[in-house]
Enzyme design. Structure first.
Site, PDB file in Angstrom:
ATOM      1  N   ARG A 120       0.784  -1.169  -0.186  1.00 38.61           N
ATOM      2  CA  ARG A 120       0.058  -0.016   0.020  1.00 38.61           C
ATOM      3  C   ARG A 120       0.886   1.409   0.071  1.00 38.61           C
ATOM      4  O   ARG A 120       0.463   2.209  -0.687  1.00 38.61           O
ATOM      5  CB  ARG A 120      -1.072  -0.008   1.196  1.00 38.61           C
ATOM      6  CG  ARG A 120      -2.008   0.957   1.232  1.00 38.61           C
ATOM      7  CD  ARG A 120      -2.961   1.021   2.700  1.00 38.61           C
ATOM      8  NE  ARG A 120      -3.405   2.033   2.805  1.00 38.61           N
ATOM      9  CZ  ARG A 120      -4.878   2.446   2.611  1.00 38.61           C
ATOM     10  NH1 ARG A 120      -5.201   1.694   1.712  1.00 38.61           N
ATOM     11  NH2 ARG A 120      -5.083   3.661   3.029  1.00 38.61           N
ATOM     12  N   ILE A 168      -7.442   7.601  -0.964  1.00 35.93           N
ATOM     13  CA  ILE A 168      -7.090   6.218  -0.928  1.00 35.93           C
ATOM     14  C   ILE A 168      -8.094   5.710   0.113  1.00 35.93           C
ATOM     15  O   ILE A 168      -8.129   6.317   1.514  1.00 35.93           O
ATOM     16  CB  ILE A 168      -5.881   5.662  -0.831  1.00 35.93           C
ATOM     17  CG1 ILE A 168      -5.679   4.201  -0.882  1.00 35.93           C
ATOM     18  CG2 ILE A 168      -4.912   6.272   0.160  1.00 35.93           C
ATOM     19  CD1 ILE A 168      -4.138   3.669  -1.180  1.00 35.93           C
ATOM     20  N   SER A 169      -9.146   5.013   0.006  1.00 36.32           N
ATOM     21  CA  SER A 169      -9.958   4.220   1.147  1.00 36.32           C
ATOM     22  C   SER A 169      -9.047   3.894   2.344  1.00 36.32           C
ATOM     23  O   SER A 169      -7.830   3.362   2.121  1.00 36.32           O
ATOM     24  CB  SER A 169     -10.904   3.257   0.704  1.00 36.32           C
ATOM     25  OG  SER A 169     -11.489   3.656  -0.488  1.00 36.32           O
ATOM     26  N   GLN A 170      -9.834   4.084   3.449  1.00 40.09           N
ATOM     27  CA  GLN A 170      -9.068   3.446   4.889  1.00 40.09           C
ATOM     28  C   GLN A 170      -9.013   1.638   4.418  1.00 40.09           C
ATOM     29  O   GLN A 170      -9.809   1.104   3.724  1.00 40.09           O
ATOM     30  CB  GLN A 170     -10.361   3.468   5.643  1.00 40.09           C
ATOM     31  CG  GLN A 170     -10.062   2.812   7.126  1.00 40.09           C
ATOM     32  CD  GLN A 170     -11.191   2.897   8.136  1.00 40.09           C
ATOM     33  OE1 GLN A 170     -12.460   3.161   7.499  1.00 40.09           O
ATOM     34  NE2 GLN A 170     -11.195   2.918   9.365  1.00 40.09           N
ATOM     35  N   PRO A 171      -7.814   1.193   5.148  1.00 38.65           N
ATOM     36  CA  PRO A 171      -7.510  -0.184   4.654  1.00 38.65           C
ATOM     37  C   PRO A 171      -8.599  -1.102   4.901  1.00 38.65           C
ATOM     38  O   PRO A 171      -8.879  -2.064   4.011  1.00 38.65           O
ATOM     39  CB  PRO A 171      -6.129  -0.505   5.490  1.00 38.65           C
ATOM     40  CG  PRO A 171      -5.611   0.817   5.709  1.00 38.65           C
ATOM     41  CD  PRO A 171      -6.802   1.976   5.771  1.00 38.65           C
TER      42      PRO A 171
END
Ligand code: SAH
Length: 238
Positions: free
Chosen positions: A61, A87-90
């Protein structure tokens, strides 16, 4: 302090040493933060699909965000990727991937390439991945990142994902990473019977609902609300 907290502190001190000998490589200094992300943000919150967890342990990531933010790439939050996008939260990436129930051989469409990270995760699980980004600069950057990180098989396109990718339809899975007010009809149409559409639905002014929409083998549409979420809006090309 509760016993559980104490135990986790002990583990926090011992595990990195164990992991360091077994897993840390010179070329990837982020192995330990990534394993911790999977443990603390995904397993702890109920992600159970072993293939999804394995992929989340693997995809780098930190290479999908600017080098200035690499040290924060495994934190429990979204990160800016430019152009006011994130970028979205993992955890959300893992949850949406788990909900998609991807099988080897599946053909997957993503709307909202952004950094390319979610597309890379999908590429680890599916046979074919197509991803559409409306903002040219982000789409071009994602293309470079995907090629540089070994995910050249992902096919990308700049355009309005509202209309899907008709030339490649139908898809086993369509995953939308920006929120439309209502589910785009072309995406429903481009889903195979038995297919899954994962999409955050709702106006920007309110909380959106992450939905899993299935098209049954007989073509019926079945919707399931999973959790409340907040995504950037799915915008339309003028
Ligand atoms: N999946 C991305 C996160 C995306 S954020 C990742 O892993 O990094 C949502 C993205 O959707 C943004 O890049 C935004 O520009 C894009 N987007 C918004 N509306 C869109 C549309 N109509 N078609 C395609 N992309 C769109």
């Amino acid at each position: 302090m509760k016993a559980g907290a104490f135990v986790s502190i002990l583990f926090g001190c011992c595990l990195p040493l164990l992991a360091a000998s077994a897993e840390t490589s010179v070329s990837d200094p982020y192995v330990e933060p990534r394993l911790r992300m999977v443990r603390e943000q995904m397993v702890a919150r109920g992600i159970t699909d072993a293939s999804v967890l394995a992929v989340m342990k693997r995809v780098p990531r930190h290479l999908f965000v600017s080098s200035m933010l690499a040290h924060s790439a495994y934190g429990d939050f979204p990160l800016p990727i430019g152009e006011n996008q994130t970028i979205s939260q993992p955890y959300l990436v893992a949850l949406m991937t788990e909900l998609a129930q991807i099988r080897r051989g599946d053909k997957v469409l993503e709307i909202g390439t952004g950094s390319g990270y979610q597309a890379a995760v999908l590429a680890e699980l599916a046979e074919q991945v197509f991803s559409i980004e409306i903002l040219k600069s982000l789409g071009e950057q994602a293309r470079k990142t995907l090629d540089a990180t070994g995910y050249g098989k992902v096919k990308t396109r700049i355009g309005d994902g509202y209309n899907g990718w008709p030339e490649e339809a139908p898809f086993d899975v369509i995953l939308v990473t920006a929120a439309p007010d209502k589910v785009p009809r072309p995406l429903l149409e481009q889903l195979k019977p038995g297919g899954r559409l994962i999409v955050p639905v709702g106006a920007q002014s309110s909380v959106q609902s992450l939905q899993r929409i299935r098209k049954t083998p007989t073509g019926q549409i079945v919707k399931e609300d999973v959790i409340p979420v907040r995504f950037v809006p799915l915008v339309r090309q003028q």
